[in-house]
Design an enzyme around this catalytic site. Structure first.
Site, PDB file in Angstrom:
ATOM      1  N   HIS A  13     -14.692  -6.578  21.653  1.00 34.95           N
ATOM      2  CA  HIS A  13     -14.461  -7.614  20.658  1.00 34.95           C
ATOM      3  C   HIS A  13     -14.834  -7.184  19.123  1.00 34.95           C
ATOM      4  O   HIS A  13     -15.477  -8.181  18.532  1.00 34.95           O
ATOM      5  CB  HIS A  13     -15.597  -8.833  20.930  1.00 34.95           C
ATOM      6  N   SER A  61      -3.931   2.534  -5.707  1.00 37.53           N
ATOM      7  CA  SER A  61      -3.403   1.104  -6.126  1.00 37.53           C
ATOM      8  C   SER A  61      -2.793   1.210  -7.625  1.00 37.53           C
ATOM      9  O   SER A  61      -3.400   2.222  -8.271  1.00 37.53           O
ATOM     10  CB  SER A  61      -4.391   0.293  -6.192  1.00 37.53           C
ATOM     11  N   LYS A 100      -9.253   2.444  -5.723  1.00 37.93           N
ATOM     12  CA  LYS A 100      -8.622   2.363  -4.135  1.00 37.93           C
ATOM     13  C   LYS A 100      -8.046   3.350  -3.731  1.00 37.93           C
ATOM     14  O   LYS A 100      -7.303   4.312  -4.434  1.00 37.93           O
ATOM     15  CB  LYS A 100      -7.463   1.052  -4.439  1.00 37.93           C
ATOM     16  N   GLU A 112      -0.751   1.889   8.066  1.00 37.08           N
ATOM     17  CA  GLU A 112      -0.364   0.566   7.846  1.00 37.08           C
ATOM     18  C   GLU A 112       1.179   0.634   8.249  1.00 37.08           C
ATOM     19  O   GLU A 112       1.769  -0.501   8.967  1.00 37.08           O
ATOM     20  CB  GLU A 112      -0.423  -0.202   6.420  1.00 37.08           C
TER      21      GLU A 112
END
Ligand code: ARG
Length: 467
Positions: free
Chosen positions: A167, A288, A294, A301
């Site tokens: 979980h 970024s 970043k 992804e």
């Protein structure tokens, strides 16, 4: 304008005899598959070469004609391989294009005999099986490289321990290698599934004709041998219309992408500042345009995102397939693009996953820092089990210890022996030995467990699979 026999081979349609009107140009484009099925030009050519030999074996054509067909097809092949093949208007699909070009090279009086007893229906079914079989074997190779990368990492980093989650909540200590291997086992199953489906699809449709079979006693066993097929499609209607191999391949690709997506999701979470367990190599990250600090896990992804299109290709094909009456219907032309797209996506994704996994940096100190004593609550319950207390009771007692520590704002390791004795008389001095992550891991030494020996056994087993 009417179709006349005076037309050049390029302008005449394979099926033109009974048609007098011209197609709507939009319909021509809509109907054509050459823009994508040219991808299996080679399968189409070797299929035709084998068919020419089979025709000669039955004296439907002479040996000389067969060898002219064979050499002419070699020339067509050479044009494709050197990027010199020029697709022309009227080249509806790869079969039409190759035959048109063959006629230009050796003359239509001979090339026109090649299609005797054959239909594009058994031809396309054969070509596509050859393509999926031969290209599919390349996917087996890259998949095995991914598994090998996971195995090497698991072996090198077998000492690294980390929190295991259920979980997405901290659950029990595990070895980092155990987690990598969990993914490797999914890929192992993917590899087996792929090999099995490639074996299943290796049945020859050629010799099925348009639907009813071949009227020239063509030797299908000979064709199968020539083209590397293990078996014959046992029914000509089934032979021209069965696309289960497409469905299986697309399902395989979808499920493999699900596994890659889940692996990516783990690493995306573990690479956040909050977790900080892993750091992606620069080669697989991007920055970024706005925020200088970043470092984004774009590779992961994209892997996660691309699973969607593969699944979409599978459902799209299934919807097209389900409505087709026996036998061949043009709907079946829709089988190719999803397969090519899934193939390219998988080929890229498997290689990128291998790259990410092999260049990743791990941060064992962050993994260790995330471990908490409450992750040993199960071990505390097991301690009492070893002293003869039934597990249902020990689970409850351990829960009370967790609560007590929470109340006192300390860890269970800080509770005194008297505290434990108050919870149950079977607690003893040796309860202090429970607070050991390494020990908890080593206790799980049944096959498949996270102990060193059972992780090493998995490594050995995957290694022998890869050999
Ligand atoms: N391009 C067609 C396909 O991909 C080839 C078979 C055509 N057969 C036919 N009866 N029109 O399915």
């Amino acid at each position: 304008m009417t179709t006349t026999t005076a037309q050049t081979p390029a302008a005449r349609k394979l099926w033109g005899g009974r048609f007098t009107g011209k197609n709507d140009p939009l319909m021509e484009k809509f109907n054509a598959s050459i823009s994508f099925d040219s991808r299996f030009y080679k399968a189409d050519i070797v299929g035709s070469q084998a068919y020419a030999k089979a025709l000669a074996l039955k004296q439907i054509i002479t040996d000389d004609e067969a060898s002219k067909l064979h050499d002419g097809l070699d020339k067509v092949l050479a044009e494709w391989e050197s990027n010199k093949f020029v697709i022309q208007d009227g080249d509806e699909d790869i079969h039409t294009a190759n035959e048109r070009r063959l006629g230009e090279i050796i003359g239509t009086s001979i090339s026109g005999k090649l299609h005797t007893g054959r239909s594009r229906n058994d031809q396309v079914a054969t070509d596509f099986r050859i393509w999926v079989r031969d290209e599919g074997r390349k996917l087996v190779v890259v998949l095995k490289e991914l598994i090998a990368t996971a195995v090497v990492r698991a072996e090198n980093e077998i000492d690294v321990i980390m929190p295991g989650y259920t979980h997405l909540q901290r659950a029990q200590p595990i070895r980092w290698s155990h987690l990598i291997l969990a993914h490797a086992w999914s890929w192992h199953a993917d590899c087996q599934r792929l090999e099995q489906l490639l074996d299943r699809l290796n049945q020859l449709p050629l010799g099925s004709g348009a639907l009813a079979g071949n009227p020239f006693q063509i030797d299908r066993d000979f064709l199968a041998k020539e083209l590397g097929f293990d078996r014959l499609m046992p029914n000509s209607l089934y032979g021209v219309s069965d696309r289960d191999f497409v469905a299986e391949f697309l399902f395989w690709a979808s499920l493999t992408m699900v596994h890659i997506s889940r692996f990516s999701e783990d690493l995306i979470i573990y690479s956040t500042g909050e977790f900080g367990f892993v750091q992606l190599a620069d080669a697989y990250s991007t920055g970024s345009s706005l925020m200088p600090q970043k470092k984004n896990p774009d590779s992961l992804e994209l892997l996660r995102g691309k699973s969607g299109r593969v699944f979409g290709g599978m459902t799209g094909f299934m919807m097209a397939y389900k409505g087709t009456p026996s036998t061949y219907n043009k709907d079946l032309q829709e089988d190719k693009e999803p397969v090519f797209d899934a193939y390219d996506t998988l080929m890229g994704s498997l290689q990128i996953t291998t790259g990410v996994l092999s260049t990743l940096t791990i941060r064992p100190e962050r993994m260790l820092a995330s471990m908490s004593i409450d992750m040993l609550a199960t071990d505390l319950a097991e301690y009492l089990v070893r002293k003869g207390v039934p597990f249902r009771e020990t689970h409850h007692i351990s829960g009370e210890a967790v609560r007590l520590a929470e109340e006192r704002k300390c860890t269970m390791a800080d509770l005194s022996l008297a505290d434990f004795k108050a919870l149950h008389p079977s607690f003893d001095e040796d309860v202090s030995q429970v607070w050991n992550f390494e020990q908890s891991i080593e206790n799980r030494c049944t096959p498949g467990g996270t102990s060193r020996a059972t992780v090493q056994a998995q490594i050995d087993s995957l290694k022998s699979f890869l050999q």
